[in-house]
Design a protein around this motif. Structure first.
Motif, PDB file in Angstrom:
ATOM      1  N   UNK A  28     -57.976 -48.053 -28.460  1.00  0.00           N
ATOM      2  CA  UNK A  28     -57.151 -49.350 -27.895  1.00  0.00           C
ATOM      3  C   UNK A  28     -56.320 -50.035 -29.223  1.00  0.00           C
ATOM      4  N   UNK A  29     -55.310 -50.239 -28.597  1.00  0.00           N
ATOM      5  CA  UNK A  29     -54.059 -51.077 -29.248  1.00  0.00           C
ATOM      6  C   UNK A  29     -54.219 -51.669 -30.320  1.00  0.00           C
ATOM      7  N   UNK A  30     -55.699 -52.972 -29.975  1.00  0.00           N
ATOM      8  CA  UNK A  30     -55.694 -53.730 -30.643  1.00  0.00           C
ATOM      9  C   UNK A  30     -56.749 -53.707 -31.674  1.00  0.00           C
ATOM     10  N   UNK A  31     -57.490 -52.552 -31.474  1.00  0.00           N
ATOM     11  CA  UNK A  31     -58.175 -51.737 -32.992  1.00  0.00           C
ATOM     12  C   UNK A  31     -57.312 -51.226 -34.031  1.00  0.00           C
ATOM     13  N   UNK A  32     -56.060 -50.873 -33.367  1.00  0.00           N
ATOM     14  CA  UNK A  32     -55.413 -49.751 -33.935  1.00  0.00           C
ATOM     15  C   UNK A  32     -54.325 -50.602 -35.030  1.00  0.00           C
ATOM     16  N   UNK A  33     -54.781 -52.201 -34.243  1.00  0.00           N
ATOM     17  CA  UNK A  33     -53.810 -52.753 -35.722  1.00  0.00           C
ATOM     18  C   UNK A  33     -54.243 -53.517 -36.559  1.00  0.00           C
ATOM     19  N   UNK A  34     -56.047 -52.834 -36.686  1.00  0.00           N
ATOM     20  CA  UNK A  34     -56.312 -53.455 -37.864  1.00  0.00           C
ATOM     21  C   UNK A  34     -56.334 -52.149 -38.544  1.00  0.00           C
ATOM     22  N   UNK A  35     -56.412 -52.656 -39.898  1.00  0.00           N
ATOM     23  CA  UNK A  35     -56.259 -52.394 -40.987  1.00  0.00           C
ATOM     24  C   UNK A  35     -57.774 -52.162 -41.556  1.00  0.00           C
ATOM     25  N   UNK A  36     -59.264 -53.050 -41.501  1.00  0.00           N
ATOM     26  CA  UNK A  36     -60.205 -52.954 -41.908  1.00  0.00           C
ATOM     27  C   UNK A  36     -61.169 -52.784 -40.527  1.00  0.00           C
ATOM     28  N   UNK A  37     -61.803 -51.765 -40.448  1.00  0.00           N
ATOM     29  CA  UNK A  37     -62.499 -51.913 -39.756  1.00  0.00           C
ATOM     30  C   UNK A  37     -63.577 -50.391 -39.214  1.00  0.00           C
ATOM     31  N   UNK A  38     -64.729 -51.347 -38.699  1.00  0.00           N
ATOM     32  CA  UNK A  38     -66.416 -50.601 -38.128  1.00  0.00           C
ATOM     33  C   UNK A  38     -65.905 -49.507 -37.497  1.00  0.00           C
ATOM     34  N   UNK A  39     -66.199 -47.741 -37.441  1.00  0.00           N
ATOM     35  CA  UNK A  39     -65.354 -47.390 -36.370  1.00  0.00           C
ATOM     36  C   UNK A  39     -66.514 -46.002 -36.054  1.00  0.00           C
ATOM     37  N   UNK A  40     -66.245 -45.883 -34.966  1.00  0.00           N
ATOM     38  CA  UNK A  40     -67.005 -44.475 -34.919  1.00  0.00           C
ATOM     39  C   UNK A  40     -66.127 -43.325 -34.053  1.00  0.00           C
ATOM     40  N   UNK A  41     -66.352 -42.231 -34.950  1.00  0.00           N
ATOM     41  CA  UNK A  41     -65.309 -40.603 -34.768  1.00  0.00           C
ATOM     42  C   UNK A  41     -66.069 -40.864 -33.464  1.00  0.00           C
ATOM     43  N   UNK A  42     -65.166 -39.831 -32.403  1.00  0.00           N
ATOM     44  CA  UNK A  42     -65.796 -39.073 -31.120  1.00  0.00           C
ATOM     45  C   UNK A  42     -67.321 -38.086 -30.746  1.00  0.00           C
ATOM     46  N   UNK A  43     -67.029 -37.823 -33.110  1.00  0.00           N
ATOM     47  CA  UNK A  43     -68.144 -36.905 -32.895  1.00  0.00           C
ATOM     48  C   UNK A  43     -69.812 -37.736 -32.792  1.00  0.00           C
ATOM     49  N   UNK A  44     -68.610 -39.393 -33.013  1.00  0.00           N
ATOM     50  CA  UNK A  44     -70.421 -40.019 -33.247  1.00  0.00           C
ATOM     51  C   UNK A  44     -70.693 -40.186 -34.996  1.00  0.00           C
ATOM     52  N   UNK A  45     -69.908 -39.840 -35.668  1.00  0.00           N
ATOM     53  CA  UNK A  45     -70.353 -40.615 -37.369  1.00  0.00           C
ATOM     54  C   UNK A  45     -69.504 -41.674 -36.856  1.00  0.00           C
ATOM     55  N   UNK A  46     -70.068 -42.266 -37.936  1.00  0.00           N
ATOM     56  CA  UNK A  46     -69.572 -43.764 -38.609  1.00  0.00           C
ATOM     57  C   UNK A  46     -68.862 -44.164 -39.270  1.00  0.00           C
ATOM     58  N   UNK A  47     -67.267 -44.385 -39.193  1.00  0.00           N
ATOM     59  CA  UNK A  47     -66.565 -44.361 -40.715  1.00  0.00           C
ATOM     60  C   UNK A  47     -66.306 -45.530 -40.790  1.00  0.00           C
ATOM     61  N   UNK A  48     -65.758 -46.005 -41.878  1.00  0.00           N
ATOM     62  CA  UNK A  48     -65.057 -47.248 -42.570  1.00  0.00           C
ATOM     63  C   UNK A  48     -63.742 -46.592 -42.837  1.00  0.00           C
ATOM     64  N   UNK A  49     -62.903 -47.878 -41.461  1.00  0.00           N
ATOM     65  CA  UNK A  49     -61.289 -47.665 -42.000  1.00  0.00           C
ATOM     66  C   UNK A  49     -60.417 -48.944 -42.867  1.00  0.00           C
ATOM     67  N   UNK A  50     -60.327 -47.979 -43.601  1.00  0.00           N
ATOM     68  CA  UNK A  50     -59.648 -49.044 -45.509  1.00  0.00           C
ATOM     69  C   UNK A  50     -58.086 -48.380 -45.361  1.00  0.00           C
ATOM     70  N   UNK A  51     -57.026 -48.814 -44.148  1.00  0.00           N
ATOM     71  CA  UNK A  51     -55.902 -48.646 -44.237  1.00  0.00           C
ATOM     72  C   UNK A  51     -54.948 -49.881 -45.129  1.00  0.00           C
ATOM     73  N   UNK A  52     -53.992 -49.710 -46.024  1.00  0.00           N
ATOM     74  CA  UNK A  52     -53.216 -50.782 -45.434  1.00  0.00           C
ATOM     75  C   UNK A  52     -52.525 -51.831 -45.212  1.00  0.00           C
ATOM     76  N   UNK A  53     -52.935 -52.766 -45.363  1.00  0.00           N
ATOM     77  CA  UNK A  53     -52.415 -53.965 -44.686  1.00  0.00           C
ATOM     78  C   UNK A  53     -51.342 -54.295 -43.564  1.00  0.00           C
ATOM     79  N   UNK A  54     -50.896 -53.664 -42.615  1.00  0.00           N
ATOM     80  CA  UNK A  54     -49.578 -53.834 -41.514  1.00  0.00           C
ATOM     81  C   UNK A  54     -49.828 -52.982 -41.114  1.00  0.00           C
ATOM     82  N   UNK A  55     -50.902 -51.864 -41.371  1.00  0.00           N
ATOM     83  CA  UNK A  55     -50.615 -50.364 -40.602  1.00  0.00           C
ATOM     84  C   UNK A  55     -51.046 -50.761 -39.155  1.00  0.00           C
ATOM     85  N   UNK A  56     -50.294 -50.019 -38.524  1.00  0.00           N
ATOM     86  CA  UNK A  56     -50.439 -49.795 -36.990  1.00  0.00           C
ATOM     87  C   UNK A  56     -50.956 -48.144 -36.541  1.00  0.00           C
ATOM     88  N   UNK A  57     -51.783 -47.915 -36.201  1.00  0.00           N
ATOM     89  CA  UNK A  57     -52.016 -46.812 -35.836  1.00  0.00           C
ATOM     90  C   UNK A  57     -51.417 -45.862 -34.557  1.00  0.00           C
TER      91      UNK A  57
END
Length: 227
Positions: A28-57
């Protein structure tokens, strides 16, 4: 656990088949505004999102994991208000009042979209617009109010920035020319300072106190020009 730490610029060309085969990351939009996030891919794989601060996906962005694998971003459906109006003026007024409330808004050709809010729905209805709750992907304009930052890879941003920069440069150039003329005027012989100041004040009857402008005034003028 893989770490996703890079977003590809839009101008980087990647074979469509590779993007299509890449696992999706639906947020969702709120999560796409976070540069640090523990997320789950559509395949079910868990990943860590570590992007430059201020990134909006944004929907369609392509990310790269630390192992070189690609991940495709999708905007998740979420509770929104879909706003339409019987005419352009009403839709424009709706957008204006939402902007005054620092509300992130997605702008379409004939619609506005914002996060669901019952109070705003009532306001929009009173303005003559139609505001219906729906479950849709939400991708608001970002940069101005409450929505993170736009980035140079966004084509619309590049166009908007070019126009804004042109206006700024024109104004900034005028400011420098004005200051130069003003400073030159004060280089006259001290004995003529009073008469020069008098004529200068009359020739610039624009509400500005040029006669008493010192370094702090000049600094304030620069600050105004750059804001």
């Amino acid at each position: 656990m893989r770490t996703i730490d890079k977003r590809l610029d839009a101008h980087v060309k990647i074979a469509r088949v590779l993007v299509t085969r890449a696992p999706g990351l639906t947020l969702p939009f709120e999560a796409r505004c976070k540069s640090r996030l523990a997320a789950t891919l559509d395949t079910g794989e868990e990943v860590a999102l570590v992007l430059p601060r201020g990134t909006v996906l944004r929907d369609g962005d392509v990310l790269v994991a630390d192992d070189g694998g690609l991940v495709r971003v999708s905007a998740a459906a979420e509770a929104v208000l879909l706003v339409r109006a019987p005419d352009v003026l009403t839709l424009t007024r709706a957008a204006y009042h939402l902007g005054n409330r620092h509300t992130p808004v997605e702008v379409g050709i004939d619609y506005l979209k914002l996060e669901y809010d019952a109070v705003l729905a009532d306001m929009l209805t009173r303005l003559g617009a139609s505001a219906k709750q729906a479950s849709l992907p939400f991708q608001p304009e970002t940069g101005a109010y409450g929505g993170g930052h736009r980035h140079g890879h966004d084509e619309t941003f590049a166009e908007d920035y070019a126009v804004a920069q042109k206006v700024f440069d024109e104004h900034h150039g005028h400011a420098h020319s004005h200051e130069h003329a003003h400073d030159h005027g004060h280089s006259h012989d001290h004995g003529h300072a009073h008469s020069h100041s008098h004529s200068h004040s009359h020739s610039h009857d624009d509400g500005h106190d040029h006669d008493h402008c010192d370094a702090s005034c000049s600094h304030g003028h620069h600050h105004h020009a750059h804001r």
